[in-house]
Motif scaffolding. Structure first.
Motif, PDB file in Angstrom:
ATOM      1  N   TYR A  30       0.834  -1.207   0.000  1.00 43.71           N
ATOM      2  CA  TYR A  30       0.000   0.000   0.000  1.00 43.71           C
ATOM      3  C   TYR A  30       0.868   1.257   0.000  1.00 43.71           C
ATOM      4  O   TYR A  30       0.549   2.225  -0.693  1.00 43.71           O
ATOM      5  N   VAL A  31       1.964   1.240   0.750  1.00 42.71           N
ATOM      6  CA  VAL A  31       2.881   2.384   0.720  1.00 42.71           C
ATOM      7  C   VAL A  31       3.405   2.588  -0.704  1.00 42.71           C
ATOM      8  O   VAL A  31       3.486   3.717  -1.189  1.00 42.71           O
ATOM      9  N   SER A  32       3.732   1.507  -1.382  1.00 38.46           N
ATOM     10  CA  SER A  32       4.177   1.597  -2.781  1.00 38.46           C
ATOM     11  C   SER A  32       3.073   2.164  -3.662  1.00 38.46           C
ATOM     12  O   SER A  32       3.331   3.004  -4.531  1.00 38.46           O
ATOM     13  N   TRP A  33       1.837   1.707  -3.441  1.00 43.74           N
ATOM     14  CA  TRP A  33       0.701   2.218  -4.220  1.00 43.74           C
ATOM     15  C   TRP A  33       0.555   3.718  -4.012  1.00 43.74           C
ATOM     16  O   TRP A  33       0.352   4.473  -4.984  1.00 43.74           O
ATOM     17  N   LEU A  34       0.665   4.163  -2.759  1.00 42.48           N
ATOM     18  CA  LEU A  34       0.568   5.597  -2.481  1.00 42.48           C
ATOM     19  C   LEU A  34       1.652   6.372  -3.231  1.00 42.48           C
ATOM     20  O   LEU A  34       1.381   7.424  -3.822  1.00 42.48           O
ATOM     21  N   ALA A  35       2.870   5.851  -3.207  1.00 36.74           N
ATOM     22  CA  ALA A  35       3.984   6.530  -3.873  1.00 36.74           C
ATOM     23  C   ALA A  35       3.743   6.664  -5.372  1.00 36.74           C
ATOM     24  O   ALA A  35       4.132   7.668  -5.981  1.00 36.74           O
ATOM     25  N   LEU A  36       3.098   5.676  -5.962  1.00 35.86           N
ATOM     26  CA  LEU A  36       2.876   5.682  -7.409  1.00 35.86           C
ATOM     27  C   LEU A  36       1.601   6.402  -7.843  1.00 35.86           C
ATOM     28  O   LEU A  36       1.539   6.921  -8.956  1.00 35.86           O
ATOM     29  N   ASN A  37       0.583   6.427  -6.995  1.00 34.73           N
ATOM     30  CA  ASN A  37      -0.736   6.852  -7.446  1.00 34.73           C
ATOM     31  C   ASN A  37      -1.366   8.020  -6.707  1.00 34.73           C
ATOM     32  O   ASN A  37      -2.260   8.668  -7.250  1.00 34.73           O
ATOM     33  N   ALA A  38      -0.976   8.275  -5.497  1.00 32.92           N
ATOM     34  CA  ALA A  38      -1.680   9.256  -4.676  1.00 32.92           C
ATOM     35  C   ALA A  38      -1.062  10.645  -4.784  1.00 32.92           C
ATOM     36  O   ALA A  38       0.088  10.798  -5.186  1.00 32.92           O
ATOM     37  N   SER A  39      -1.830  11.626  -4.376  1.00 31.34           N
ATOM     38  CA  SER A  39      -1.340  12.998  -4.299  1.00 31.34           C
ATOM     39  C   SER A  39      -0.194  13.067  -3.297  1.00 31.34           C
ATOM     40  O   SER A  39      -0.322  12.547  -2.179  1.00 31.34           O
ATOM     41  N   PRO A  40       0.910  13.692  -3.656  1.00 27.87           N
ATOM     42  CA  PRO A  40       2.041  13.770  -2.719  1.00 27.87           C
ATOM     43  C   PRO A  40       1.665  14.407  -1.381  1.00 27.87           C
ATOM     44  O   PRO A  40       2.073  13.915  -0.326  1.00 27.87           O
ATOM     45  N   THR A  41       0.872  15.466  -1.408  1.00 28.34           N
ATOM     46  CA  THR A  41       0.522  16.150  -0.164  1.00 28.34           C
ATOM     47  C   THR A  41      -0.325  15.262   0.740  1.00 28.34           C
ATOM     48  O   THR A  41      -0.077  15.163   1.948  1.00 28.34           O
ATOM     49  N   ASP A  42      -1.327  14.602   0.167  1.00 25.80           N
ATOM     50  CA  ASP A  42      -2.167  13.695   0.963  1.00 25.80           C
ATOM     51  C   ASP A  42      -1.338  12.542   1.525  1.00 25.80           C
ATOM     52  O   ASP A  42      -1.523  12.130   2.673  1.00 25.80           O
ATOM     53  N   THR A  43      -0.430  12.052   0.720  1.00 23.36           N
ATOM     54  CA  THR A  43       0.422  10.933   1.133  1.00 23.36           C
ATOM     55  C   THR A  43       1.359  11.344   2.254  1.00 23.36           C
ATOM     56  O   THR A  43       1.531  10.602   3.232  1.00 23.36           O
ATOM     57  N   VAL A  44       1.957  12.517   2.141  1.00 30.14           N
ATOM     58  CA  VAL A  44       2.875  12.998   3.184  1.00 30.14           C
ATOM     59  C   VAL A  44       2.144  13.099   4.517  1.00 30.14           C
ATOM     60  O   VAL A  44       2.657  12.652   5.552  1.00 30.14           O
ATOM     61  N   LEU A  45       0.942  13.632   4.513  1.00 33.44           N
ATOM     62  CA  LEU A  45       0.197  13.772   5.758  1.00 33.44           C
ATOM     63  C   LEU A  45      -0.111  12.401   6.353  1.00 33.44           C
ATOM     64  O   LEU A  45       0.091  12.166   7.554  1.00 33.44           O
ATOM     65  N   ALA A  46      -0.572  11.472   5.535  1.00 38.12           N
ATOM     66  CA  ALA A  46      -0.918  10.133   6.028  1.00 38.12           C
ATOM     67  C   ALA A  46       0.313   9.405   6.557  1.00 38.12           C
ATOM     68  O   ALA A  46       0.272   8.799   7.638  1.00 38.12           O
ATOM     69  N   LEU A  47       1.403   9.449   5.824  1.00 38.08           N
ATOM     70  CA  LEU A  47       2.616   8.743   6.239  1.00 38.08           C
ATOM     71  C   LEU A  47       3.237   9.358   7.487  1.00 38.08           C
ATOM     72  O   LEU A  47       3.731   8.631   8.357  1.00 38.08           O
ATOM     73  N   THR A  48       3.203  10.678   7.594  1.00 37.78           N
ATOM     74  CA  THR A  48       3.791  11.338   8.761  1.00 37.78           C
ATOM     75  C   THR A  48       3.061  10.917  10.030  1.00 37.78           C
ATOM     76  O   THR A  48       3.690  10.606  11.044  1.00 37.78           O
ATOM     77  N   ALA A  49       1.746  10.876   9.976  1.00 37.60           N
ATOM     78  CA  ALA A  49       0.974  10.433  11.137  1.00 37.60           C
ATOM     79  C   ALA A  49       1.279   8.974  11.452  1.00 37.60           C
ATOM     80  O   ALA A  49       1.462   8.593  12.616  1.00 37.60           O
ATOM     81  N   ASN A  50       1.372   8.145  10.434  1.00 44.37           N
ATOM     82  CA  ASN A  50       1.621   6.720  10.630  1.00 44.37           C
ATOM     83  C   ASN A  50       3.027   6.464  11.159  1.00 44.37           C
ATOM     84  O   ASN A  50       3.222   5.607  12.029  1.00 44.37           O
ATOM     85  N   PHE A  51       4.020   7.188  10.652  1.00 45.47           N
ATOM     86  CA  PHE A  51       5.401   6.966  11.076  1.00 45.47           C
ATOM     87  C   PHE A  51       5.611   7.319  12.536  1.00 45.47           C
ATOM     88  O   PHE A  51       6.492   6.751  13.191  1.00 45.47           O
ATOM     89  N   SER A  52       4.821   8.227  13.062  1.00 49.07           N
ATOM     90  CA  SER A  52       4.929   8.558  14.479  1.00 49.07           C
ATOM     91  C   SER A  52       4.622   7.330  15.323  1.00 49.07           C
ATOM     92  O   SER A  52       5.363   7.001  16.254  1.00 49.07           O
ATOM     93  N   ALA A  53       3.555   6.632  14.992  1.00 46.72           N
ATOM     94  CA  ALA A  53       3.201   5.397  15.711  1.00 46.72           C
ATOM     95  C   ALA A  53       4.254   4.322  15.459  1.00 46.72           C
ATOM     96  O   ALA A  53       4.685   3.625  16.388  1.00 46.72           O
ATOM     97  N   TRP A  54       4.680   4.183  14.211  1.00 46.07           N
ATOM     98  CA  TRP A  54       5.677   3.177  13.841  1.00 46.07           C
ATOM     99  C   TRP A  54       6.970   3.376  14.632  1.00 46.07           C
ATOM    100  O   TRP A  54       7.561   2.412  15.125  1.00 46.07           O
ATOM    101  N   GLY A  55       7.408   4.617  14.782  1.00 45.40           N
ATOM    102  CA  GLY A  55       8.625   4.899  15.539  1.00 45.40           C
ATOM    103  C   GLY A  55       8.509   4.444  16.986  1.00 45.40           C
ATOM    104  O   GLY A  55       9.462   3.897  17.561  1.00 45.40           O
ATOM    105  N   GLY A  56       7.339   4.636  17.571  1.00 45.74           N
ATOM    106  CA  GLY A  56       7.111   4.175  18.939  1.00 45.74           C
ATOM    107  C   GLY A  56       7.183   2.663  19.046  1.00 45.74           C
ATOM    108  O   GLY A  56       7.761   2.114  19.997  1.00 45.74           O
ATOM    109  N   TYR A  57       6.589   1.974  18.061  1.00 45.27           N
ATOM    110  CA  TYR A  57       6.667   0.506  18.045  1.00 45.27           C
ATOM    111  C   TYR A  57       8.118   0.058  17.966  1.00 45.27           C
ATOM    112  O   TYR A  57       8.541  -0.855  18.681  1.00 45.27           O
ATOM    113  N   CYS A  58       8.853   0.685  17.060  1.00 48.43           N
ATOM    114  CA  CYS A  58      10.252   0.293  16.860  1.00 48.43           C
ATOM    115  C   CYS A  58      11.059   0.477  18.140  1.00 48.43           C
ATOM    116  O   CYS A  58      11.875  -0.384  18.494  1.00 48.43           O
TER     117      CYS A  58
END
Length: 130
Positions: A30-58
């Motif tokens: 899905y991350v690959s799909w976003l990189a290829l198909n989605a609006s960069p701005t919408d993708t940046v916002l979604a990924l930034t929110a998600n990476f915050s949680a991911w960093g905590g898990y890591c």
């Protein structure tokens, strides 16, 4: 072979024979799909929110591996990389989202949908591992 795999006791033979779990492939696909198909701005916002949680898990996983299994820093390098704060990345993401807001290119509903799907796919990842 990576230091992490070696610390887990994975042999070269086992690594070559490994078949990825399908549930673990949905999130990166899905991350690959976003990189290829989605609006960069919408993708940046979604990924930034998600990476915050991911960093905590890591961070929690790396701490647990060190405490309970004696993993060395080299074995936790991937997890440590994502657990560390990334102020430059946060500043770049903020600038990209602001540019999207200023130009009208940010679609909050779409960005929210992307973020919700990222969370669901990440949940599938963890469920597949369990």
């Amino acid at each position: 072979m990576t230091a992490f795999a070696r610390a887990c006791g994975v042999t070269d033979e086992r690594s070559r024979a490994h078949v990825p779990l399908a549930g673990c492939q949905a999130y990166p696909a899905y991350v690959s799909w976003l990189a290829l198909n989605a609006s960069p701005t919408d993708t940046v916002l979604a990924l930034t929110a998600n990476f915050s949680a991911w960093g905590g898990y890591c961070a929690r996983i790396a701490a647990g591996l060190r405490t309970h299994y004696g993993f060395e820093d080299e074995s936790c390098a991937f997890l440590d990389f994502f657990a560390a704060p990334a102020p430059d990345l946060d500043a770049q993401a903020t600038a990209a989202v602001q540019a999207g807001l200023d130009s009208g290119a940010l679609d909050m509903e779409t960005a929210h949908t992307y973020g919700a799907l990222l969370q669901r796919y990440e949940s599938m990842f963890w469920a597949a591992l369990s």
